[in-house]
Design an enzyme around this catalytic site. Structure first.
Site, short mmCIF file in Angstrom:
data_model
loop_
_atom_site.label_atom_id
_atom_site.label_comp_id
_atom_site.label_asym_id
_atom_site.label_seq_id
_atom_site.Cartn_x
_atom_site.Cartn_y
_atom_site.Cartn_z
N LYS A 288 0.85 -1.19 0.00
CA LYS A 288 0.00 0.00 0.00
C LYS A 288 0.89 1.24 0.00
O LYS A 288 1.83 1.33 0.79
CB LYS A 288 -0.89 -0.03 1.24
N GLU A 365 -19.84 -5.25 9.09
CA GLU A 365 -20.81 -4.52 9.91
C GLU A 365 -21.92 -5.42 10.45
O GLU A 365 -22.40 -5.22 11.56
CB GLU A 365 -21.41 -3.36 9.11
N ARG A 393 -26.05 -1.99 5.98
CA ARG A 393 -25.69 -3.41 5.88
C ARG A 393 -26.31 -4.23 7.01
O ARG A 393 -26.60 -5.41 6.85
CB ARG A 393 -24.17 -3.56 5.99
#
Ligand SMILES: Cc1ncc(C[n+]2csc(CCOP(=O)(O)OP(=O)(O)O)c2C)c(N)n1
Length: 653
Positions: A288, A365, A393
């Site tokens: 990253k 979630e 969600r």
């Protein structure tokens, strides 16, 4: 002219030599870094680390596959900037995430190469599964569907439901690229992450390491660190596992791990995967922030987002975070849950103070909420801190797993209401409505920092059911004290001396402060306004019925979709009490609102003090002249005078 300027679409990539591809990758990184250091980013923010990490990968994808015939689905979509640069949008890149400019995620209106706009994570494999099945059924066997999913997004349950199905769809032409950088916002957590880390130390990964050691580490500045980081992971693990075991046990063909910064190797693997003709998982290792030391070395999140997404001083998230530390000290039963967003939700200080009392569950979630139910059943009081839009969600989990059992779980919803540059999928404009549906739910909307402390304290004191505390993105405004109480609500202003009780204005959360500005303007027109902050928008305080009778018009203002939110709940309460004072509901139009600065989006929704004052004045005038206030004026919808641009309209159809 740079090479990048000459790329108008994926076709232009196909003839480039390896040297040119290396140059192109460097040019793309320069563009990304220049944008991140430029003047607009402070206003628009954006995703840097993830995009720096997928430069070679995206080039390889576009060389091997044939978009738009082949379908490319980016999971989450925050890593699609490189894709935008390679599909004819280089010239507009400077407009990224600005009103009227390029969106920060794939956008169907922008390009035929963009397919999925939803930036909620872990959906790509399901989209891809459906697409591949459909092409097969429709007798369209030449297309390949490509899903690019990060190791973070792979912690979401949907991804595993999809894998389970994809494994059984043996002749789906589907290539799943796992972009494994070991990071979500923070280091990816959980059993899967550990398994992927183990894969990194396997024999095949040794080859990747050797390669990195001999080639990447020769690169100036960053190479040695890449090697060091990857090697560091290796050292901690003793057992050498078979790399492909987990995926192949599921029945999936596995290719990898592959050094994702070697375009040639990635390309080679993707060609093999494409030619296989069935579902294949290609495991690509990337770093990253690759190529930009400031990102690679950023310990918080590899500059996942610029400017940093952490809870900045003076922000709602920070105020919440500070208060959580205080609550943690007096309430040992309070624990915190984050879905891969410890820093952005403001929980970092709580985690530092009480490391055993915070759970990062990954981008999960649904699991977060039901796991909170379990914690509550066992006697703790969990605080689940997530962005409002991601609570969507976990609606069923909130309804059935928490509320049905009357469990004391507090959901803290950051970024509630208009968020801004992330656009339609990120506006937190649904929670105020869907939470109204949940029996026993209590919803608090603090107007200022002091009320965050007060209401969060009241929420964690509720022991017989769930609570929500919702607040917007950005900085908290000034503090405003109540001048009187009305039931449990705060009266912030009575009608100015000499004016009648014309309007009862109820402003939810910071909209109470907007209400004060509206009241000032209306006083100038001789209209007397009582401004009330309800504090709790569910249940609606019964004291409103009596107060409404004292006024000629009730106005509600909320930073939430107009349908089914606080305003509708107020109107229902008044109907139930046979109060026939008209109610005007101001909120966000029930549409998919596009991106722009928060202030710009609120203005387009007609929710600035000036716009509200005008519309309320008109309503009062009509009332005075004997017209019914319920006339079909487009209250709360985008004002007719400033329709959204045609392109945005198309997006919402
Ligand atoms: C359902 C959902 N929850 C949270 C987020 C916020 N979010 C955006 S990107 C991200 C991390 C993604 O990690 P990964 O998939 O590994 O991609 P990377 O950024 O590392 O390339 C998170 C948590 C989201 N987009 N969707």
């Amino acid at each position: 002219m740079t090479l990048l300027e000459s790329i108008n679409g994926p076709e232009d990539l196909k003839e480039l030599s390896q040297d040119q591809l290396t140059r192109l990758a460097a040019e793309i990184r320069d563009v990304l870094i220049e944008w991140a250091q430029g003047p607009t980013v402070a206003k628009t923010s954006g995703h840097l680390g993830p995009n720096l990490g997928v430069v070679e990968l995206t080039i390889a994808v576009h060389r091997v596959f044939d978009s738009p015939k082949d379908k490319i689905v980016f999971d989450t979509g925050h890593q699609a900037y490189v894709h935008k640069l390679l599909t004819g949008r280089f010239a507009q890149f400077g407009t990224l995430r600005q009103r009227g400019g390029l969106t920060g995620y794939p956008s169907r209106a922008e390009s035929e190469h963009d397919l999925v706009e939803n930036s909620h994570a872990s959906t790509s494999l399901s989209y891809a599964d459906g697409l591949a099945k459909a092409y097969k059924l429709r007798g369209d066997p030449d297309r390949t569907v490509v899903a690019i999913i990060g190791d973070g997004a792979l912690t979401g349950g949907m991804a595993w439901e999809a894998l389970n199905n994809i494994a059984a769809a043996k002749d789906s032409r589907l290539v799943m690229i796992v972009n494994d950088n070991g990071w979500s916002y923070q280091p990816t957590i959980g059993g899967l992450a550990e398994h992927l880390a183990a894969i990194r130390v396997s024999q095949r990964y040794e080859n990747v390491l050797d390669y990195i050691k001999t080639t990447v580490s020769r690169a100036p500045l960053v190479g040695g660190q890449v090697y060091g980081a990857l090697h560091g992971i290796k050292k901690g693990i003793k057992d050498v596992l078979q790399p492909q075991v987990m995926f192949e046990d599921l029945g999936l063909k596995y290719l990898g791990p592959i050094d994702g910064h070697d375009e040639r190797l990635v390309e080679h693997a993707l060609r093999r995967a494409r030619d296989f003709g069935g579902p294949v998982l290609v495991h690509v290792i990337t770093k990253k922030g690759f190529g930009y030391p400031a990102a690679e070395q950023n310990e918080v999140d590899c500059l996942h987002q610029v400017p940093a997404a952490g809870a900045l001083p003076g922000s709602w998230s920070r105020v919440f975070g500070d208060e959580m530390v205080a609550i943690g000290a007096r309430r040992p039963d309070v624990v915190a849950i984050t879905a891969a967003m410890l820093y952005p939700t403001g929980l970092a200080q709580f985690a530092a103070a009480y490391p055993d009392r915070v759970y990062d569950v990954g981008i999960a979630e649904q699991h977060a909420v039901t796991s909170a139910a379990g914690l509550a059943m066992a006697g703790l009081h969990p605080v689940v801190a997530i962005y409002s839009t991601f609570l969507n969600r976990a609606f069923d989990q909130t309804l059935m797993d928490v509320a049905l059992h009357r469990l004391p779980v507090t959901l803290v919803l950051d970024r509630a209401g208009v968020t801004g540059p992330d656009g339609a999928s990120h506006h937190g404009m649904w929670d105020g409505s869907i939470m109204q549906l949940v029996p026993g739910m209590k919803i608090a909307a603090p107007r200022d920092a002091k009320r965050v402390a007060e209401l969060l304290g009241e929420a964690v004191d509720v022991s017989d059911g769930p609570t929500v505390v919702r607040f917007p993105k950005g900085k908290v405004g000034g503090e405003v004290e109540a001048v009187a109480k009305l039931g449990g609500m705060d009266v912030l202003r009575e009608p100015a001396a000499g004016l009648g009780s014309d309007v009862l204005l109820l402003g939810a959360g910071p909209m109470a402060l907007t209400g004060l500005e509206v009241a000032n303007r209306l006083a100038g027109h001789g209209i007397g306004v009582t401004v009330v902050d309800p504090r709790w928008t569910k249940p609606v305080d019964e004291a409103l019925a009596g107060a409404a009778r004292q006024h000629r018009l009730v106005v509600t203002v909320e930073d939430n979709g107009r349908v089914g939110g606080f305003g509708d709940a107020v109107a229902r309460l008044l109907r139930d009490h046979d109060v026939d004072v008209p109610v005007k509901v101001f909120g966000l139009p029930q549409e998919f609102l596009t991106h722009g600065a928060r202030e710009e989006v609120l203005e387009e929704a007609g929710l600035t003090p000036q716009q509200l004052a005008l519309r309320i004045t008109e309503a009062v005038a009509r009332r005075s002249s004997g017209e019914t206030l319920g006339a079909p004026e487009p209250v709360g919808d985008a004002p007719a005078a400033s329709p959204a641009p045609a392109q945005e309209r198309r997006m919402v159809e």
